[in-house]
Design an enzyme around this catalytic site. Structure first.
Site, short mmCIF file in Angstrom:
data_model
loop_
_atom_site.label_atom_id
_atom_site.label_comp_id
_atom_site.label_asym_id
_atom_site.label_seq_id
_atom_site.Cartn_x
_atom_site.Cartn_y
_atom_site.Cartn_z
CD GLN A 137 33.28 45.57 46.05
OE1 GLN A 137 33.80 45.59 44.95
NE2 GLN A 137 32.73 44.49 46.55
CG ASN A 154 34.05 45.27 37.73
OD1 ASN A 154 34.81 44.33 37.51
ND2 ASN A 154 33.00 45.17 38.54
CD GLU A 155 31.39 41.75 37.77
OE1 GLU A 155 30.37 41.99 38.43
OE2 GLU A 155 32.22 40.87 38.10
CD1 TRP A 188 29.49 44.79 45.14
CD2 TRP A 188 29.36 47.02 45.34
NE1 TRP A 188 30.59 45.35 44.53
CE2 TRP A 188 30.54 46.70 44.64
CE3 TRP A 188 29.08 48.38 45.58
CZ2 TRP A 188 31.43 47.67 44.18
CZ3 TRP A 188 29.97 49.34 45.12
CH2 TRP A 188 31.12 48.98 44.44
CD GLU A 230 35.57 41.04 40.09
OE1 GLU A 230 34.57 40.45 40.55
OE2 GLU A 230 35.62 42.27 39.94
CG HIS A 249 34.63 47.77 40.67
ND1 HIS A 249 35.48 46.70 40.45
CD2 HIS A 249 33.53 47.23 41.25
CE1 HIS A 249 34.91 45.58 40.88
NE2 HIS A 249 33.73 45.88 41.38
#
Ligand SMILES: *[C@@H]1O[C@H](CO)[C@@H](O)[C@H](O)[C@H]1NC(C)=O
Ligand SMILES: *[C@@H]1O[C@H](CO)[C@@H](O)[C@H](O)[C@H]1NC(C)=O
Ligand SMILES: *[C@@H]1O[C@H](CO)[C@@H](O)[C@H](O)[C@H]1NC(C)=O
Ligand SMILES: *[C@@H]1O[C@H](CO)[C@@H](O)[C@H](O)[C@H]1NC(C)=O
Ligand SMILES: *[C@@H]1O[C@H](CO)[C@@H](O)[C@H](O)[C@H]1NC(C)=O
Ligand SMILES: *[C@@H]1O[C@H](CO)[C@@H](O)[C@H](O)[C@H]1NC(C)=O
Ligand SMILES: *[C@@H]1O[C@H](CO)[C@@H](O)[C@H](O)[C@H]1NC(C)=O
Ligand SMILES: *[C@@H]1O[C@H](CO)[C@@H](O)[C@H](O)[C@H]1NC(C)=O
Ligand SMILES: *[C@@H]1O[C@H](CO)[C@@H](O)[C@H](O)[C@H]1NC(C)=O
Ligand SMILES: *[C@@H]1O[C@H](CO)[C@@H](O)[C@H](O)[C@H]1NC(C)=O
Length: 579
Positions: free
Chosen positions: A123, A270-271, A540, A482, A225
């Site tokens: 990102q 991540n997530e 994204w 986050e 990520h």
């Protein structure tokens, strides 16, 4: 880059076609002229390919930015550190008629509380082909899949952080922020995801980490990520295959070995709810799989839990004092009515979201009941040895907790949904809405239309923090790794003065941190926060159209500017943290 790999490529007549079809029965030699087949389009061969070849075949040309060597930080002008004017009247705390105006003497952040900002490699870094980086699935998704990124933008340049990280660290240090969370690009370090290691990438991250330390900023590292090395996706299906477990663990070993003396806080992935939800990937761009579409996220989740827990145990064997966790995501779940069906729907929502990854790691090595009864119809259950490996492998409950939702049972009822695999809500079989049961008021102010899942719902944060602590009982506390909000229509603003005043984001940070202070005063062990994000970045599939930064970045010049919310965020710690 001299690295090469052997890759199975599809042969169609005499020309090589790769992006369209990488399915194959098995690696078949094409040399035997007496062999015949009725499916010539599936013939494959083995060719030696370089990193550059992977780019050329799967991604194509990428753009570069004019700043393409590491730049030294420029001094941060003191004029840019003057706080903004007062943005709004003090708000009314829930249920009170008197606005909150002055410091609340019952509130404090402990001295050990860490507060920082976060970003992620794809990102923000840009420089996607620089110094040997191999392509990731996101290079393909953004370059090759029309409309996958709604603006057709890519991360080719992003915030040019690969060359401007010194400036970026200097800027957050100037604000007084002492923690920076970033992710490593797996395909920089291992251009093929496994195999040869790229020393230039290691040197880059050496200097990033050393620069943080030289500014008194604590680096926190996320290994994964979302930017999966393309080669792993196309070799064996990426997270869909258990083959990823040794590859992820080896990547983790390289990172832990190199940086465990300098980096204390590590996040493996991540997530996973989100990146497992990328499956099924768009057809015809990646390796095909026979796994049914609705099952793919759960195959991914299975391999994430095995990979994470293996990496955790490896990291602890390298240095037992490291803090290692994953970052999960979700939101507080409020029953829309007091019906028994809505209560059941809420439990399903916890089980299919937070509980999917948190129950196995924090409670017992296995899925929560509602999820387990679904996945056991197609996934091999974890063995006792695997459960033992998974159980206990997060030190903190690191949650990306942006918002909250009302939860209700499907209109058809839960049982009818569970029994009907064509039901739109199958298999989770709960529904979400932002509207109170009166169908009029939303839970709070809406963010940008580009992030319809996100409303400011900070009143629910204390209850959420209690729930996390009480349910998963993390050894080393809860961290909000986050949180942030997209200021509505910020992308439409064209002059700097209108961009940098971001009242909804400012109120969000102030009210969210007040809510954390309430929870701390009530005994919840909240240990840190990371604002998403250090600056506007490649969001994204939304491209650059949705803004989450506490800094604005002019993508034409790559100049950075503080927004008002950056000051609001820091101010809460200036006021409330014990010195
Ligand atoms: C070629 O294929 C034929 C038929 O499958 C097989 O009998 C023969 O051994 C193969 N020759 C070589 C050199 O692999
Ligand atoms: C890819 O190959 C498979 C198996 O050979 C075939 O069924 C499918 O139609 C091909 N897809 C494309 C887009 O060529
Ligand atoms: C770096 O950018 C300059 C322009 O600023 C350009 O002339 C040069 O070709 C670029 N180098 C690389 C390796 O992209
Ligand atoms: C993105 O690219 C697709 C395919 O080329 C095109 O149809 C679409 O209009 C583009 N979208 C934008 C926002 O440019
Ligand atoms: C282990 O990690 C801690 C920080 O978490 C660090 O202070 C210590 O130096 C590390 N030990 C070694 C041998 O690297
Ligand atoms: C999982 O680990 C916790 C401690 O971390 C322990 O209390 C619990 O009994 C374990 N559960 C299983 C099923 O092993
Ligand atoms: C889920 O909720 C939405 C909005 O509240 C509603 O329109 C939809 O019909 C619901 N879906 C089901 C299957 O209950
Ligand atoms: C299953 O769900 C689909 C989609 O909502 C619906 O059209 C169908 O009637 C349902 N089947 C049964 C048996 O309820
Ligand atoms: C971004 O930089 C360009 C080039 O200097 C300038 O024209 C534009 O006005 C800047 N945008 C903002 C919002 O300051
Ligand atoms: C101050 O904080 C305490 C503890 O969170 C809370 O009960 C009280 O209402 C707060 N006071 C004001 C004026 O908001």
């Amino acid at each position: 880059m001299a690295f090469t790999t052997v890759i199975a490529l599809l042969l169609a007549t005499s020309s090589i076609v790769v992006s369209q079809n990488s399915s194959s029965p098995s690696s078949t030699s094409v040399a035997n002229a007496s062999q015949t087949s009725s499916a010539p389009a599936s013939f494959v061969t083995n060719l030696e390919l370089s990193v550059e070849d992977l780019w050329d075949l799967y991604v194509g040309p990428v753009s570069t930015f004019s700043i393409n060597t590491t730049v030294q930080p420029t001094p941060i002008p003191s004029s840019s550190l003057i706080p903004p004017p007062s943005l709004y009247y003090p708000s009314f705390p829930t249920g009170q008629q008197v606005p909150l105006q002055s410091k609340n003497e019952s509130w404090r952040f402990p001295k050990t509380f860490w507060y920082g900002v976060a970003g992620a490699s794809y990102q923000i870094e840009g420089a996607v082909k620089a110094e040997g980086r191999g392509p990731s699935i996101w290079d393909v998704l953004s370059h090759r899949v029309p409309g996958y990124v709604i603006t057709n933008e890519t991360g080719d340049n992003a915030d040019n952080n690969y060359y401007m990280y010194k400036e970026d660290i200097a800027r957050i240090a100037a604000l007084g922020i002492k923690t920076y969370s970033f992710s490593l690009s797996w395909s920089r370090i291992l251009p093929f995801g496994s195999g040869p290691v790229n020393e230039q990438a290691l040197l880059h991250y050496d200097d990033l980490i050393d620069t943080c330390i030289s500014y008194g900023v604590t680096p926190m590292v996320t290994l994964y990520h979302w930017d999966l090395p393309l080669f792993l996706q196309n070799s064996y299906g990426g997270w869909l295959s258990e083959k990823i477990v040794p590859d992820f663990t080896e990547y983790a070993r390289i990172a832990f070995t190199r940086w465990s003396s300098k980096v204390h806080y590590w996040f493996t992935v991540n997530e996973p709810i989100v990146f497992c939800g990328f499956y099924p990937l768009p057809e015809n761009f990646f390796k095909k799989t026979d796994i049914p579409k609705k099952q793919q996220p759960y195959f991914c989740g299975h391999n994430v839990l095995l990979s994470h827990s293996a990496a955790y145990r490896l990291g602890k064997s390298i240095n037992s004092s490291l803090s290692i966790s994953f970052k999960t995501n979700g939101g507080y779940k409020i029953p829309r009515t007091d019906s028994a069906a809505d209560a059941q729907a809420v439990q399903r929502a916890w089980d299919f979201q937070e509980g999917w990854f948190a129950n196995p790691t924090f409670l017992n090595g296995d899925y929560p009941p509602n999820l387990k009864s679904h996945v056991e119809t197609f996934l091999t259950p974890f063995t006792d040895a695997q459960k033992e490996q998974i159980n206990g492998t997060c030190d903190i409950f690191a949650h990306d907790a942006y918002t909250s939702d009302f939860i209700e049972a499907p209109e058809s009822g839960i049982e009818a949904c569970i029994a009907n695999s064509s039901h739109t809500l199958f298999p989770s079989c709960y529904n979400t809405t932002k509207l109170y049961a009166n169908n009029y008021w939303a839970i709070g102010p809406a963010s940008d239309p580009g992030s319809p899942w996100l409303y400011k719902a900070t009143d629910w944060v204390p209850a959420f923090l209690h729930y996390m602590q009480d349910t998963w009982k993390p050894r080393d506390g809860v961290a909000i790794t986050e949180f942030g909000i997209s200021e509505p229509y910020e992308e439409l603003r064209t002059n700097l003065a209108s961009i940098v005043i971001d009242p909804l984001r400012s109120a969000y940070y102030r009210d969210y941190l007040s809510a954390i202070l309430i929870a701390i005063s009530e005994g919840v062990n909240v240990v840190g926060t990371l604002a998403w994000s250090i600056y506007d970045n490649m969001e994204w599939s939304q491209g650059y159209s949705v803004k989450f930064g506490i800094q604005y970045v002019n993508l034409t010049t790559q100049e950075r500017y503080f927004k008002a919310s950056a000051f609001e965020y820091v101010n809460m710690f200036n006021v409330y943290q014990e010195k």
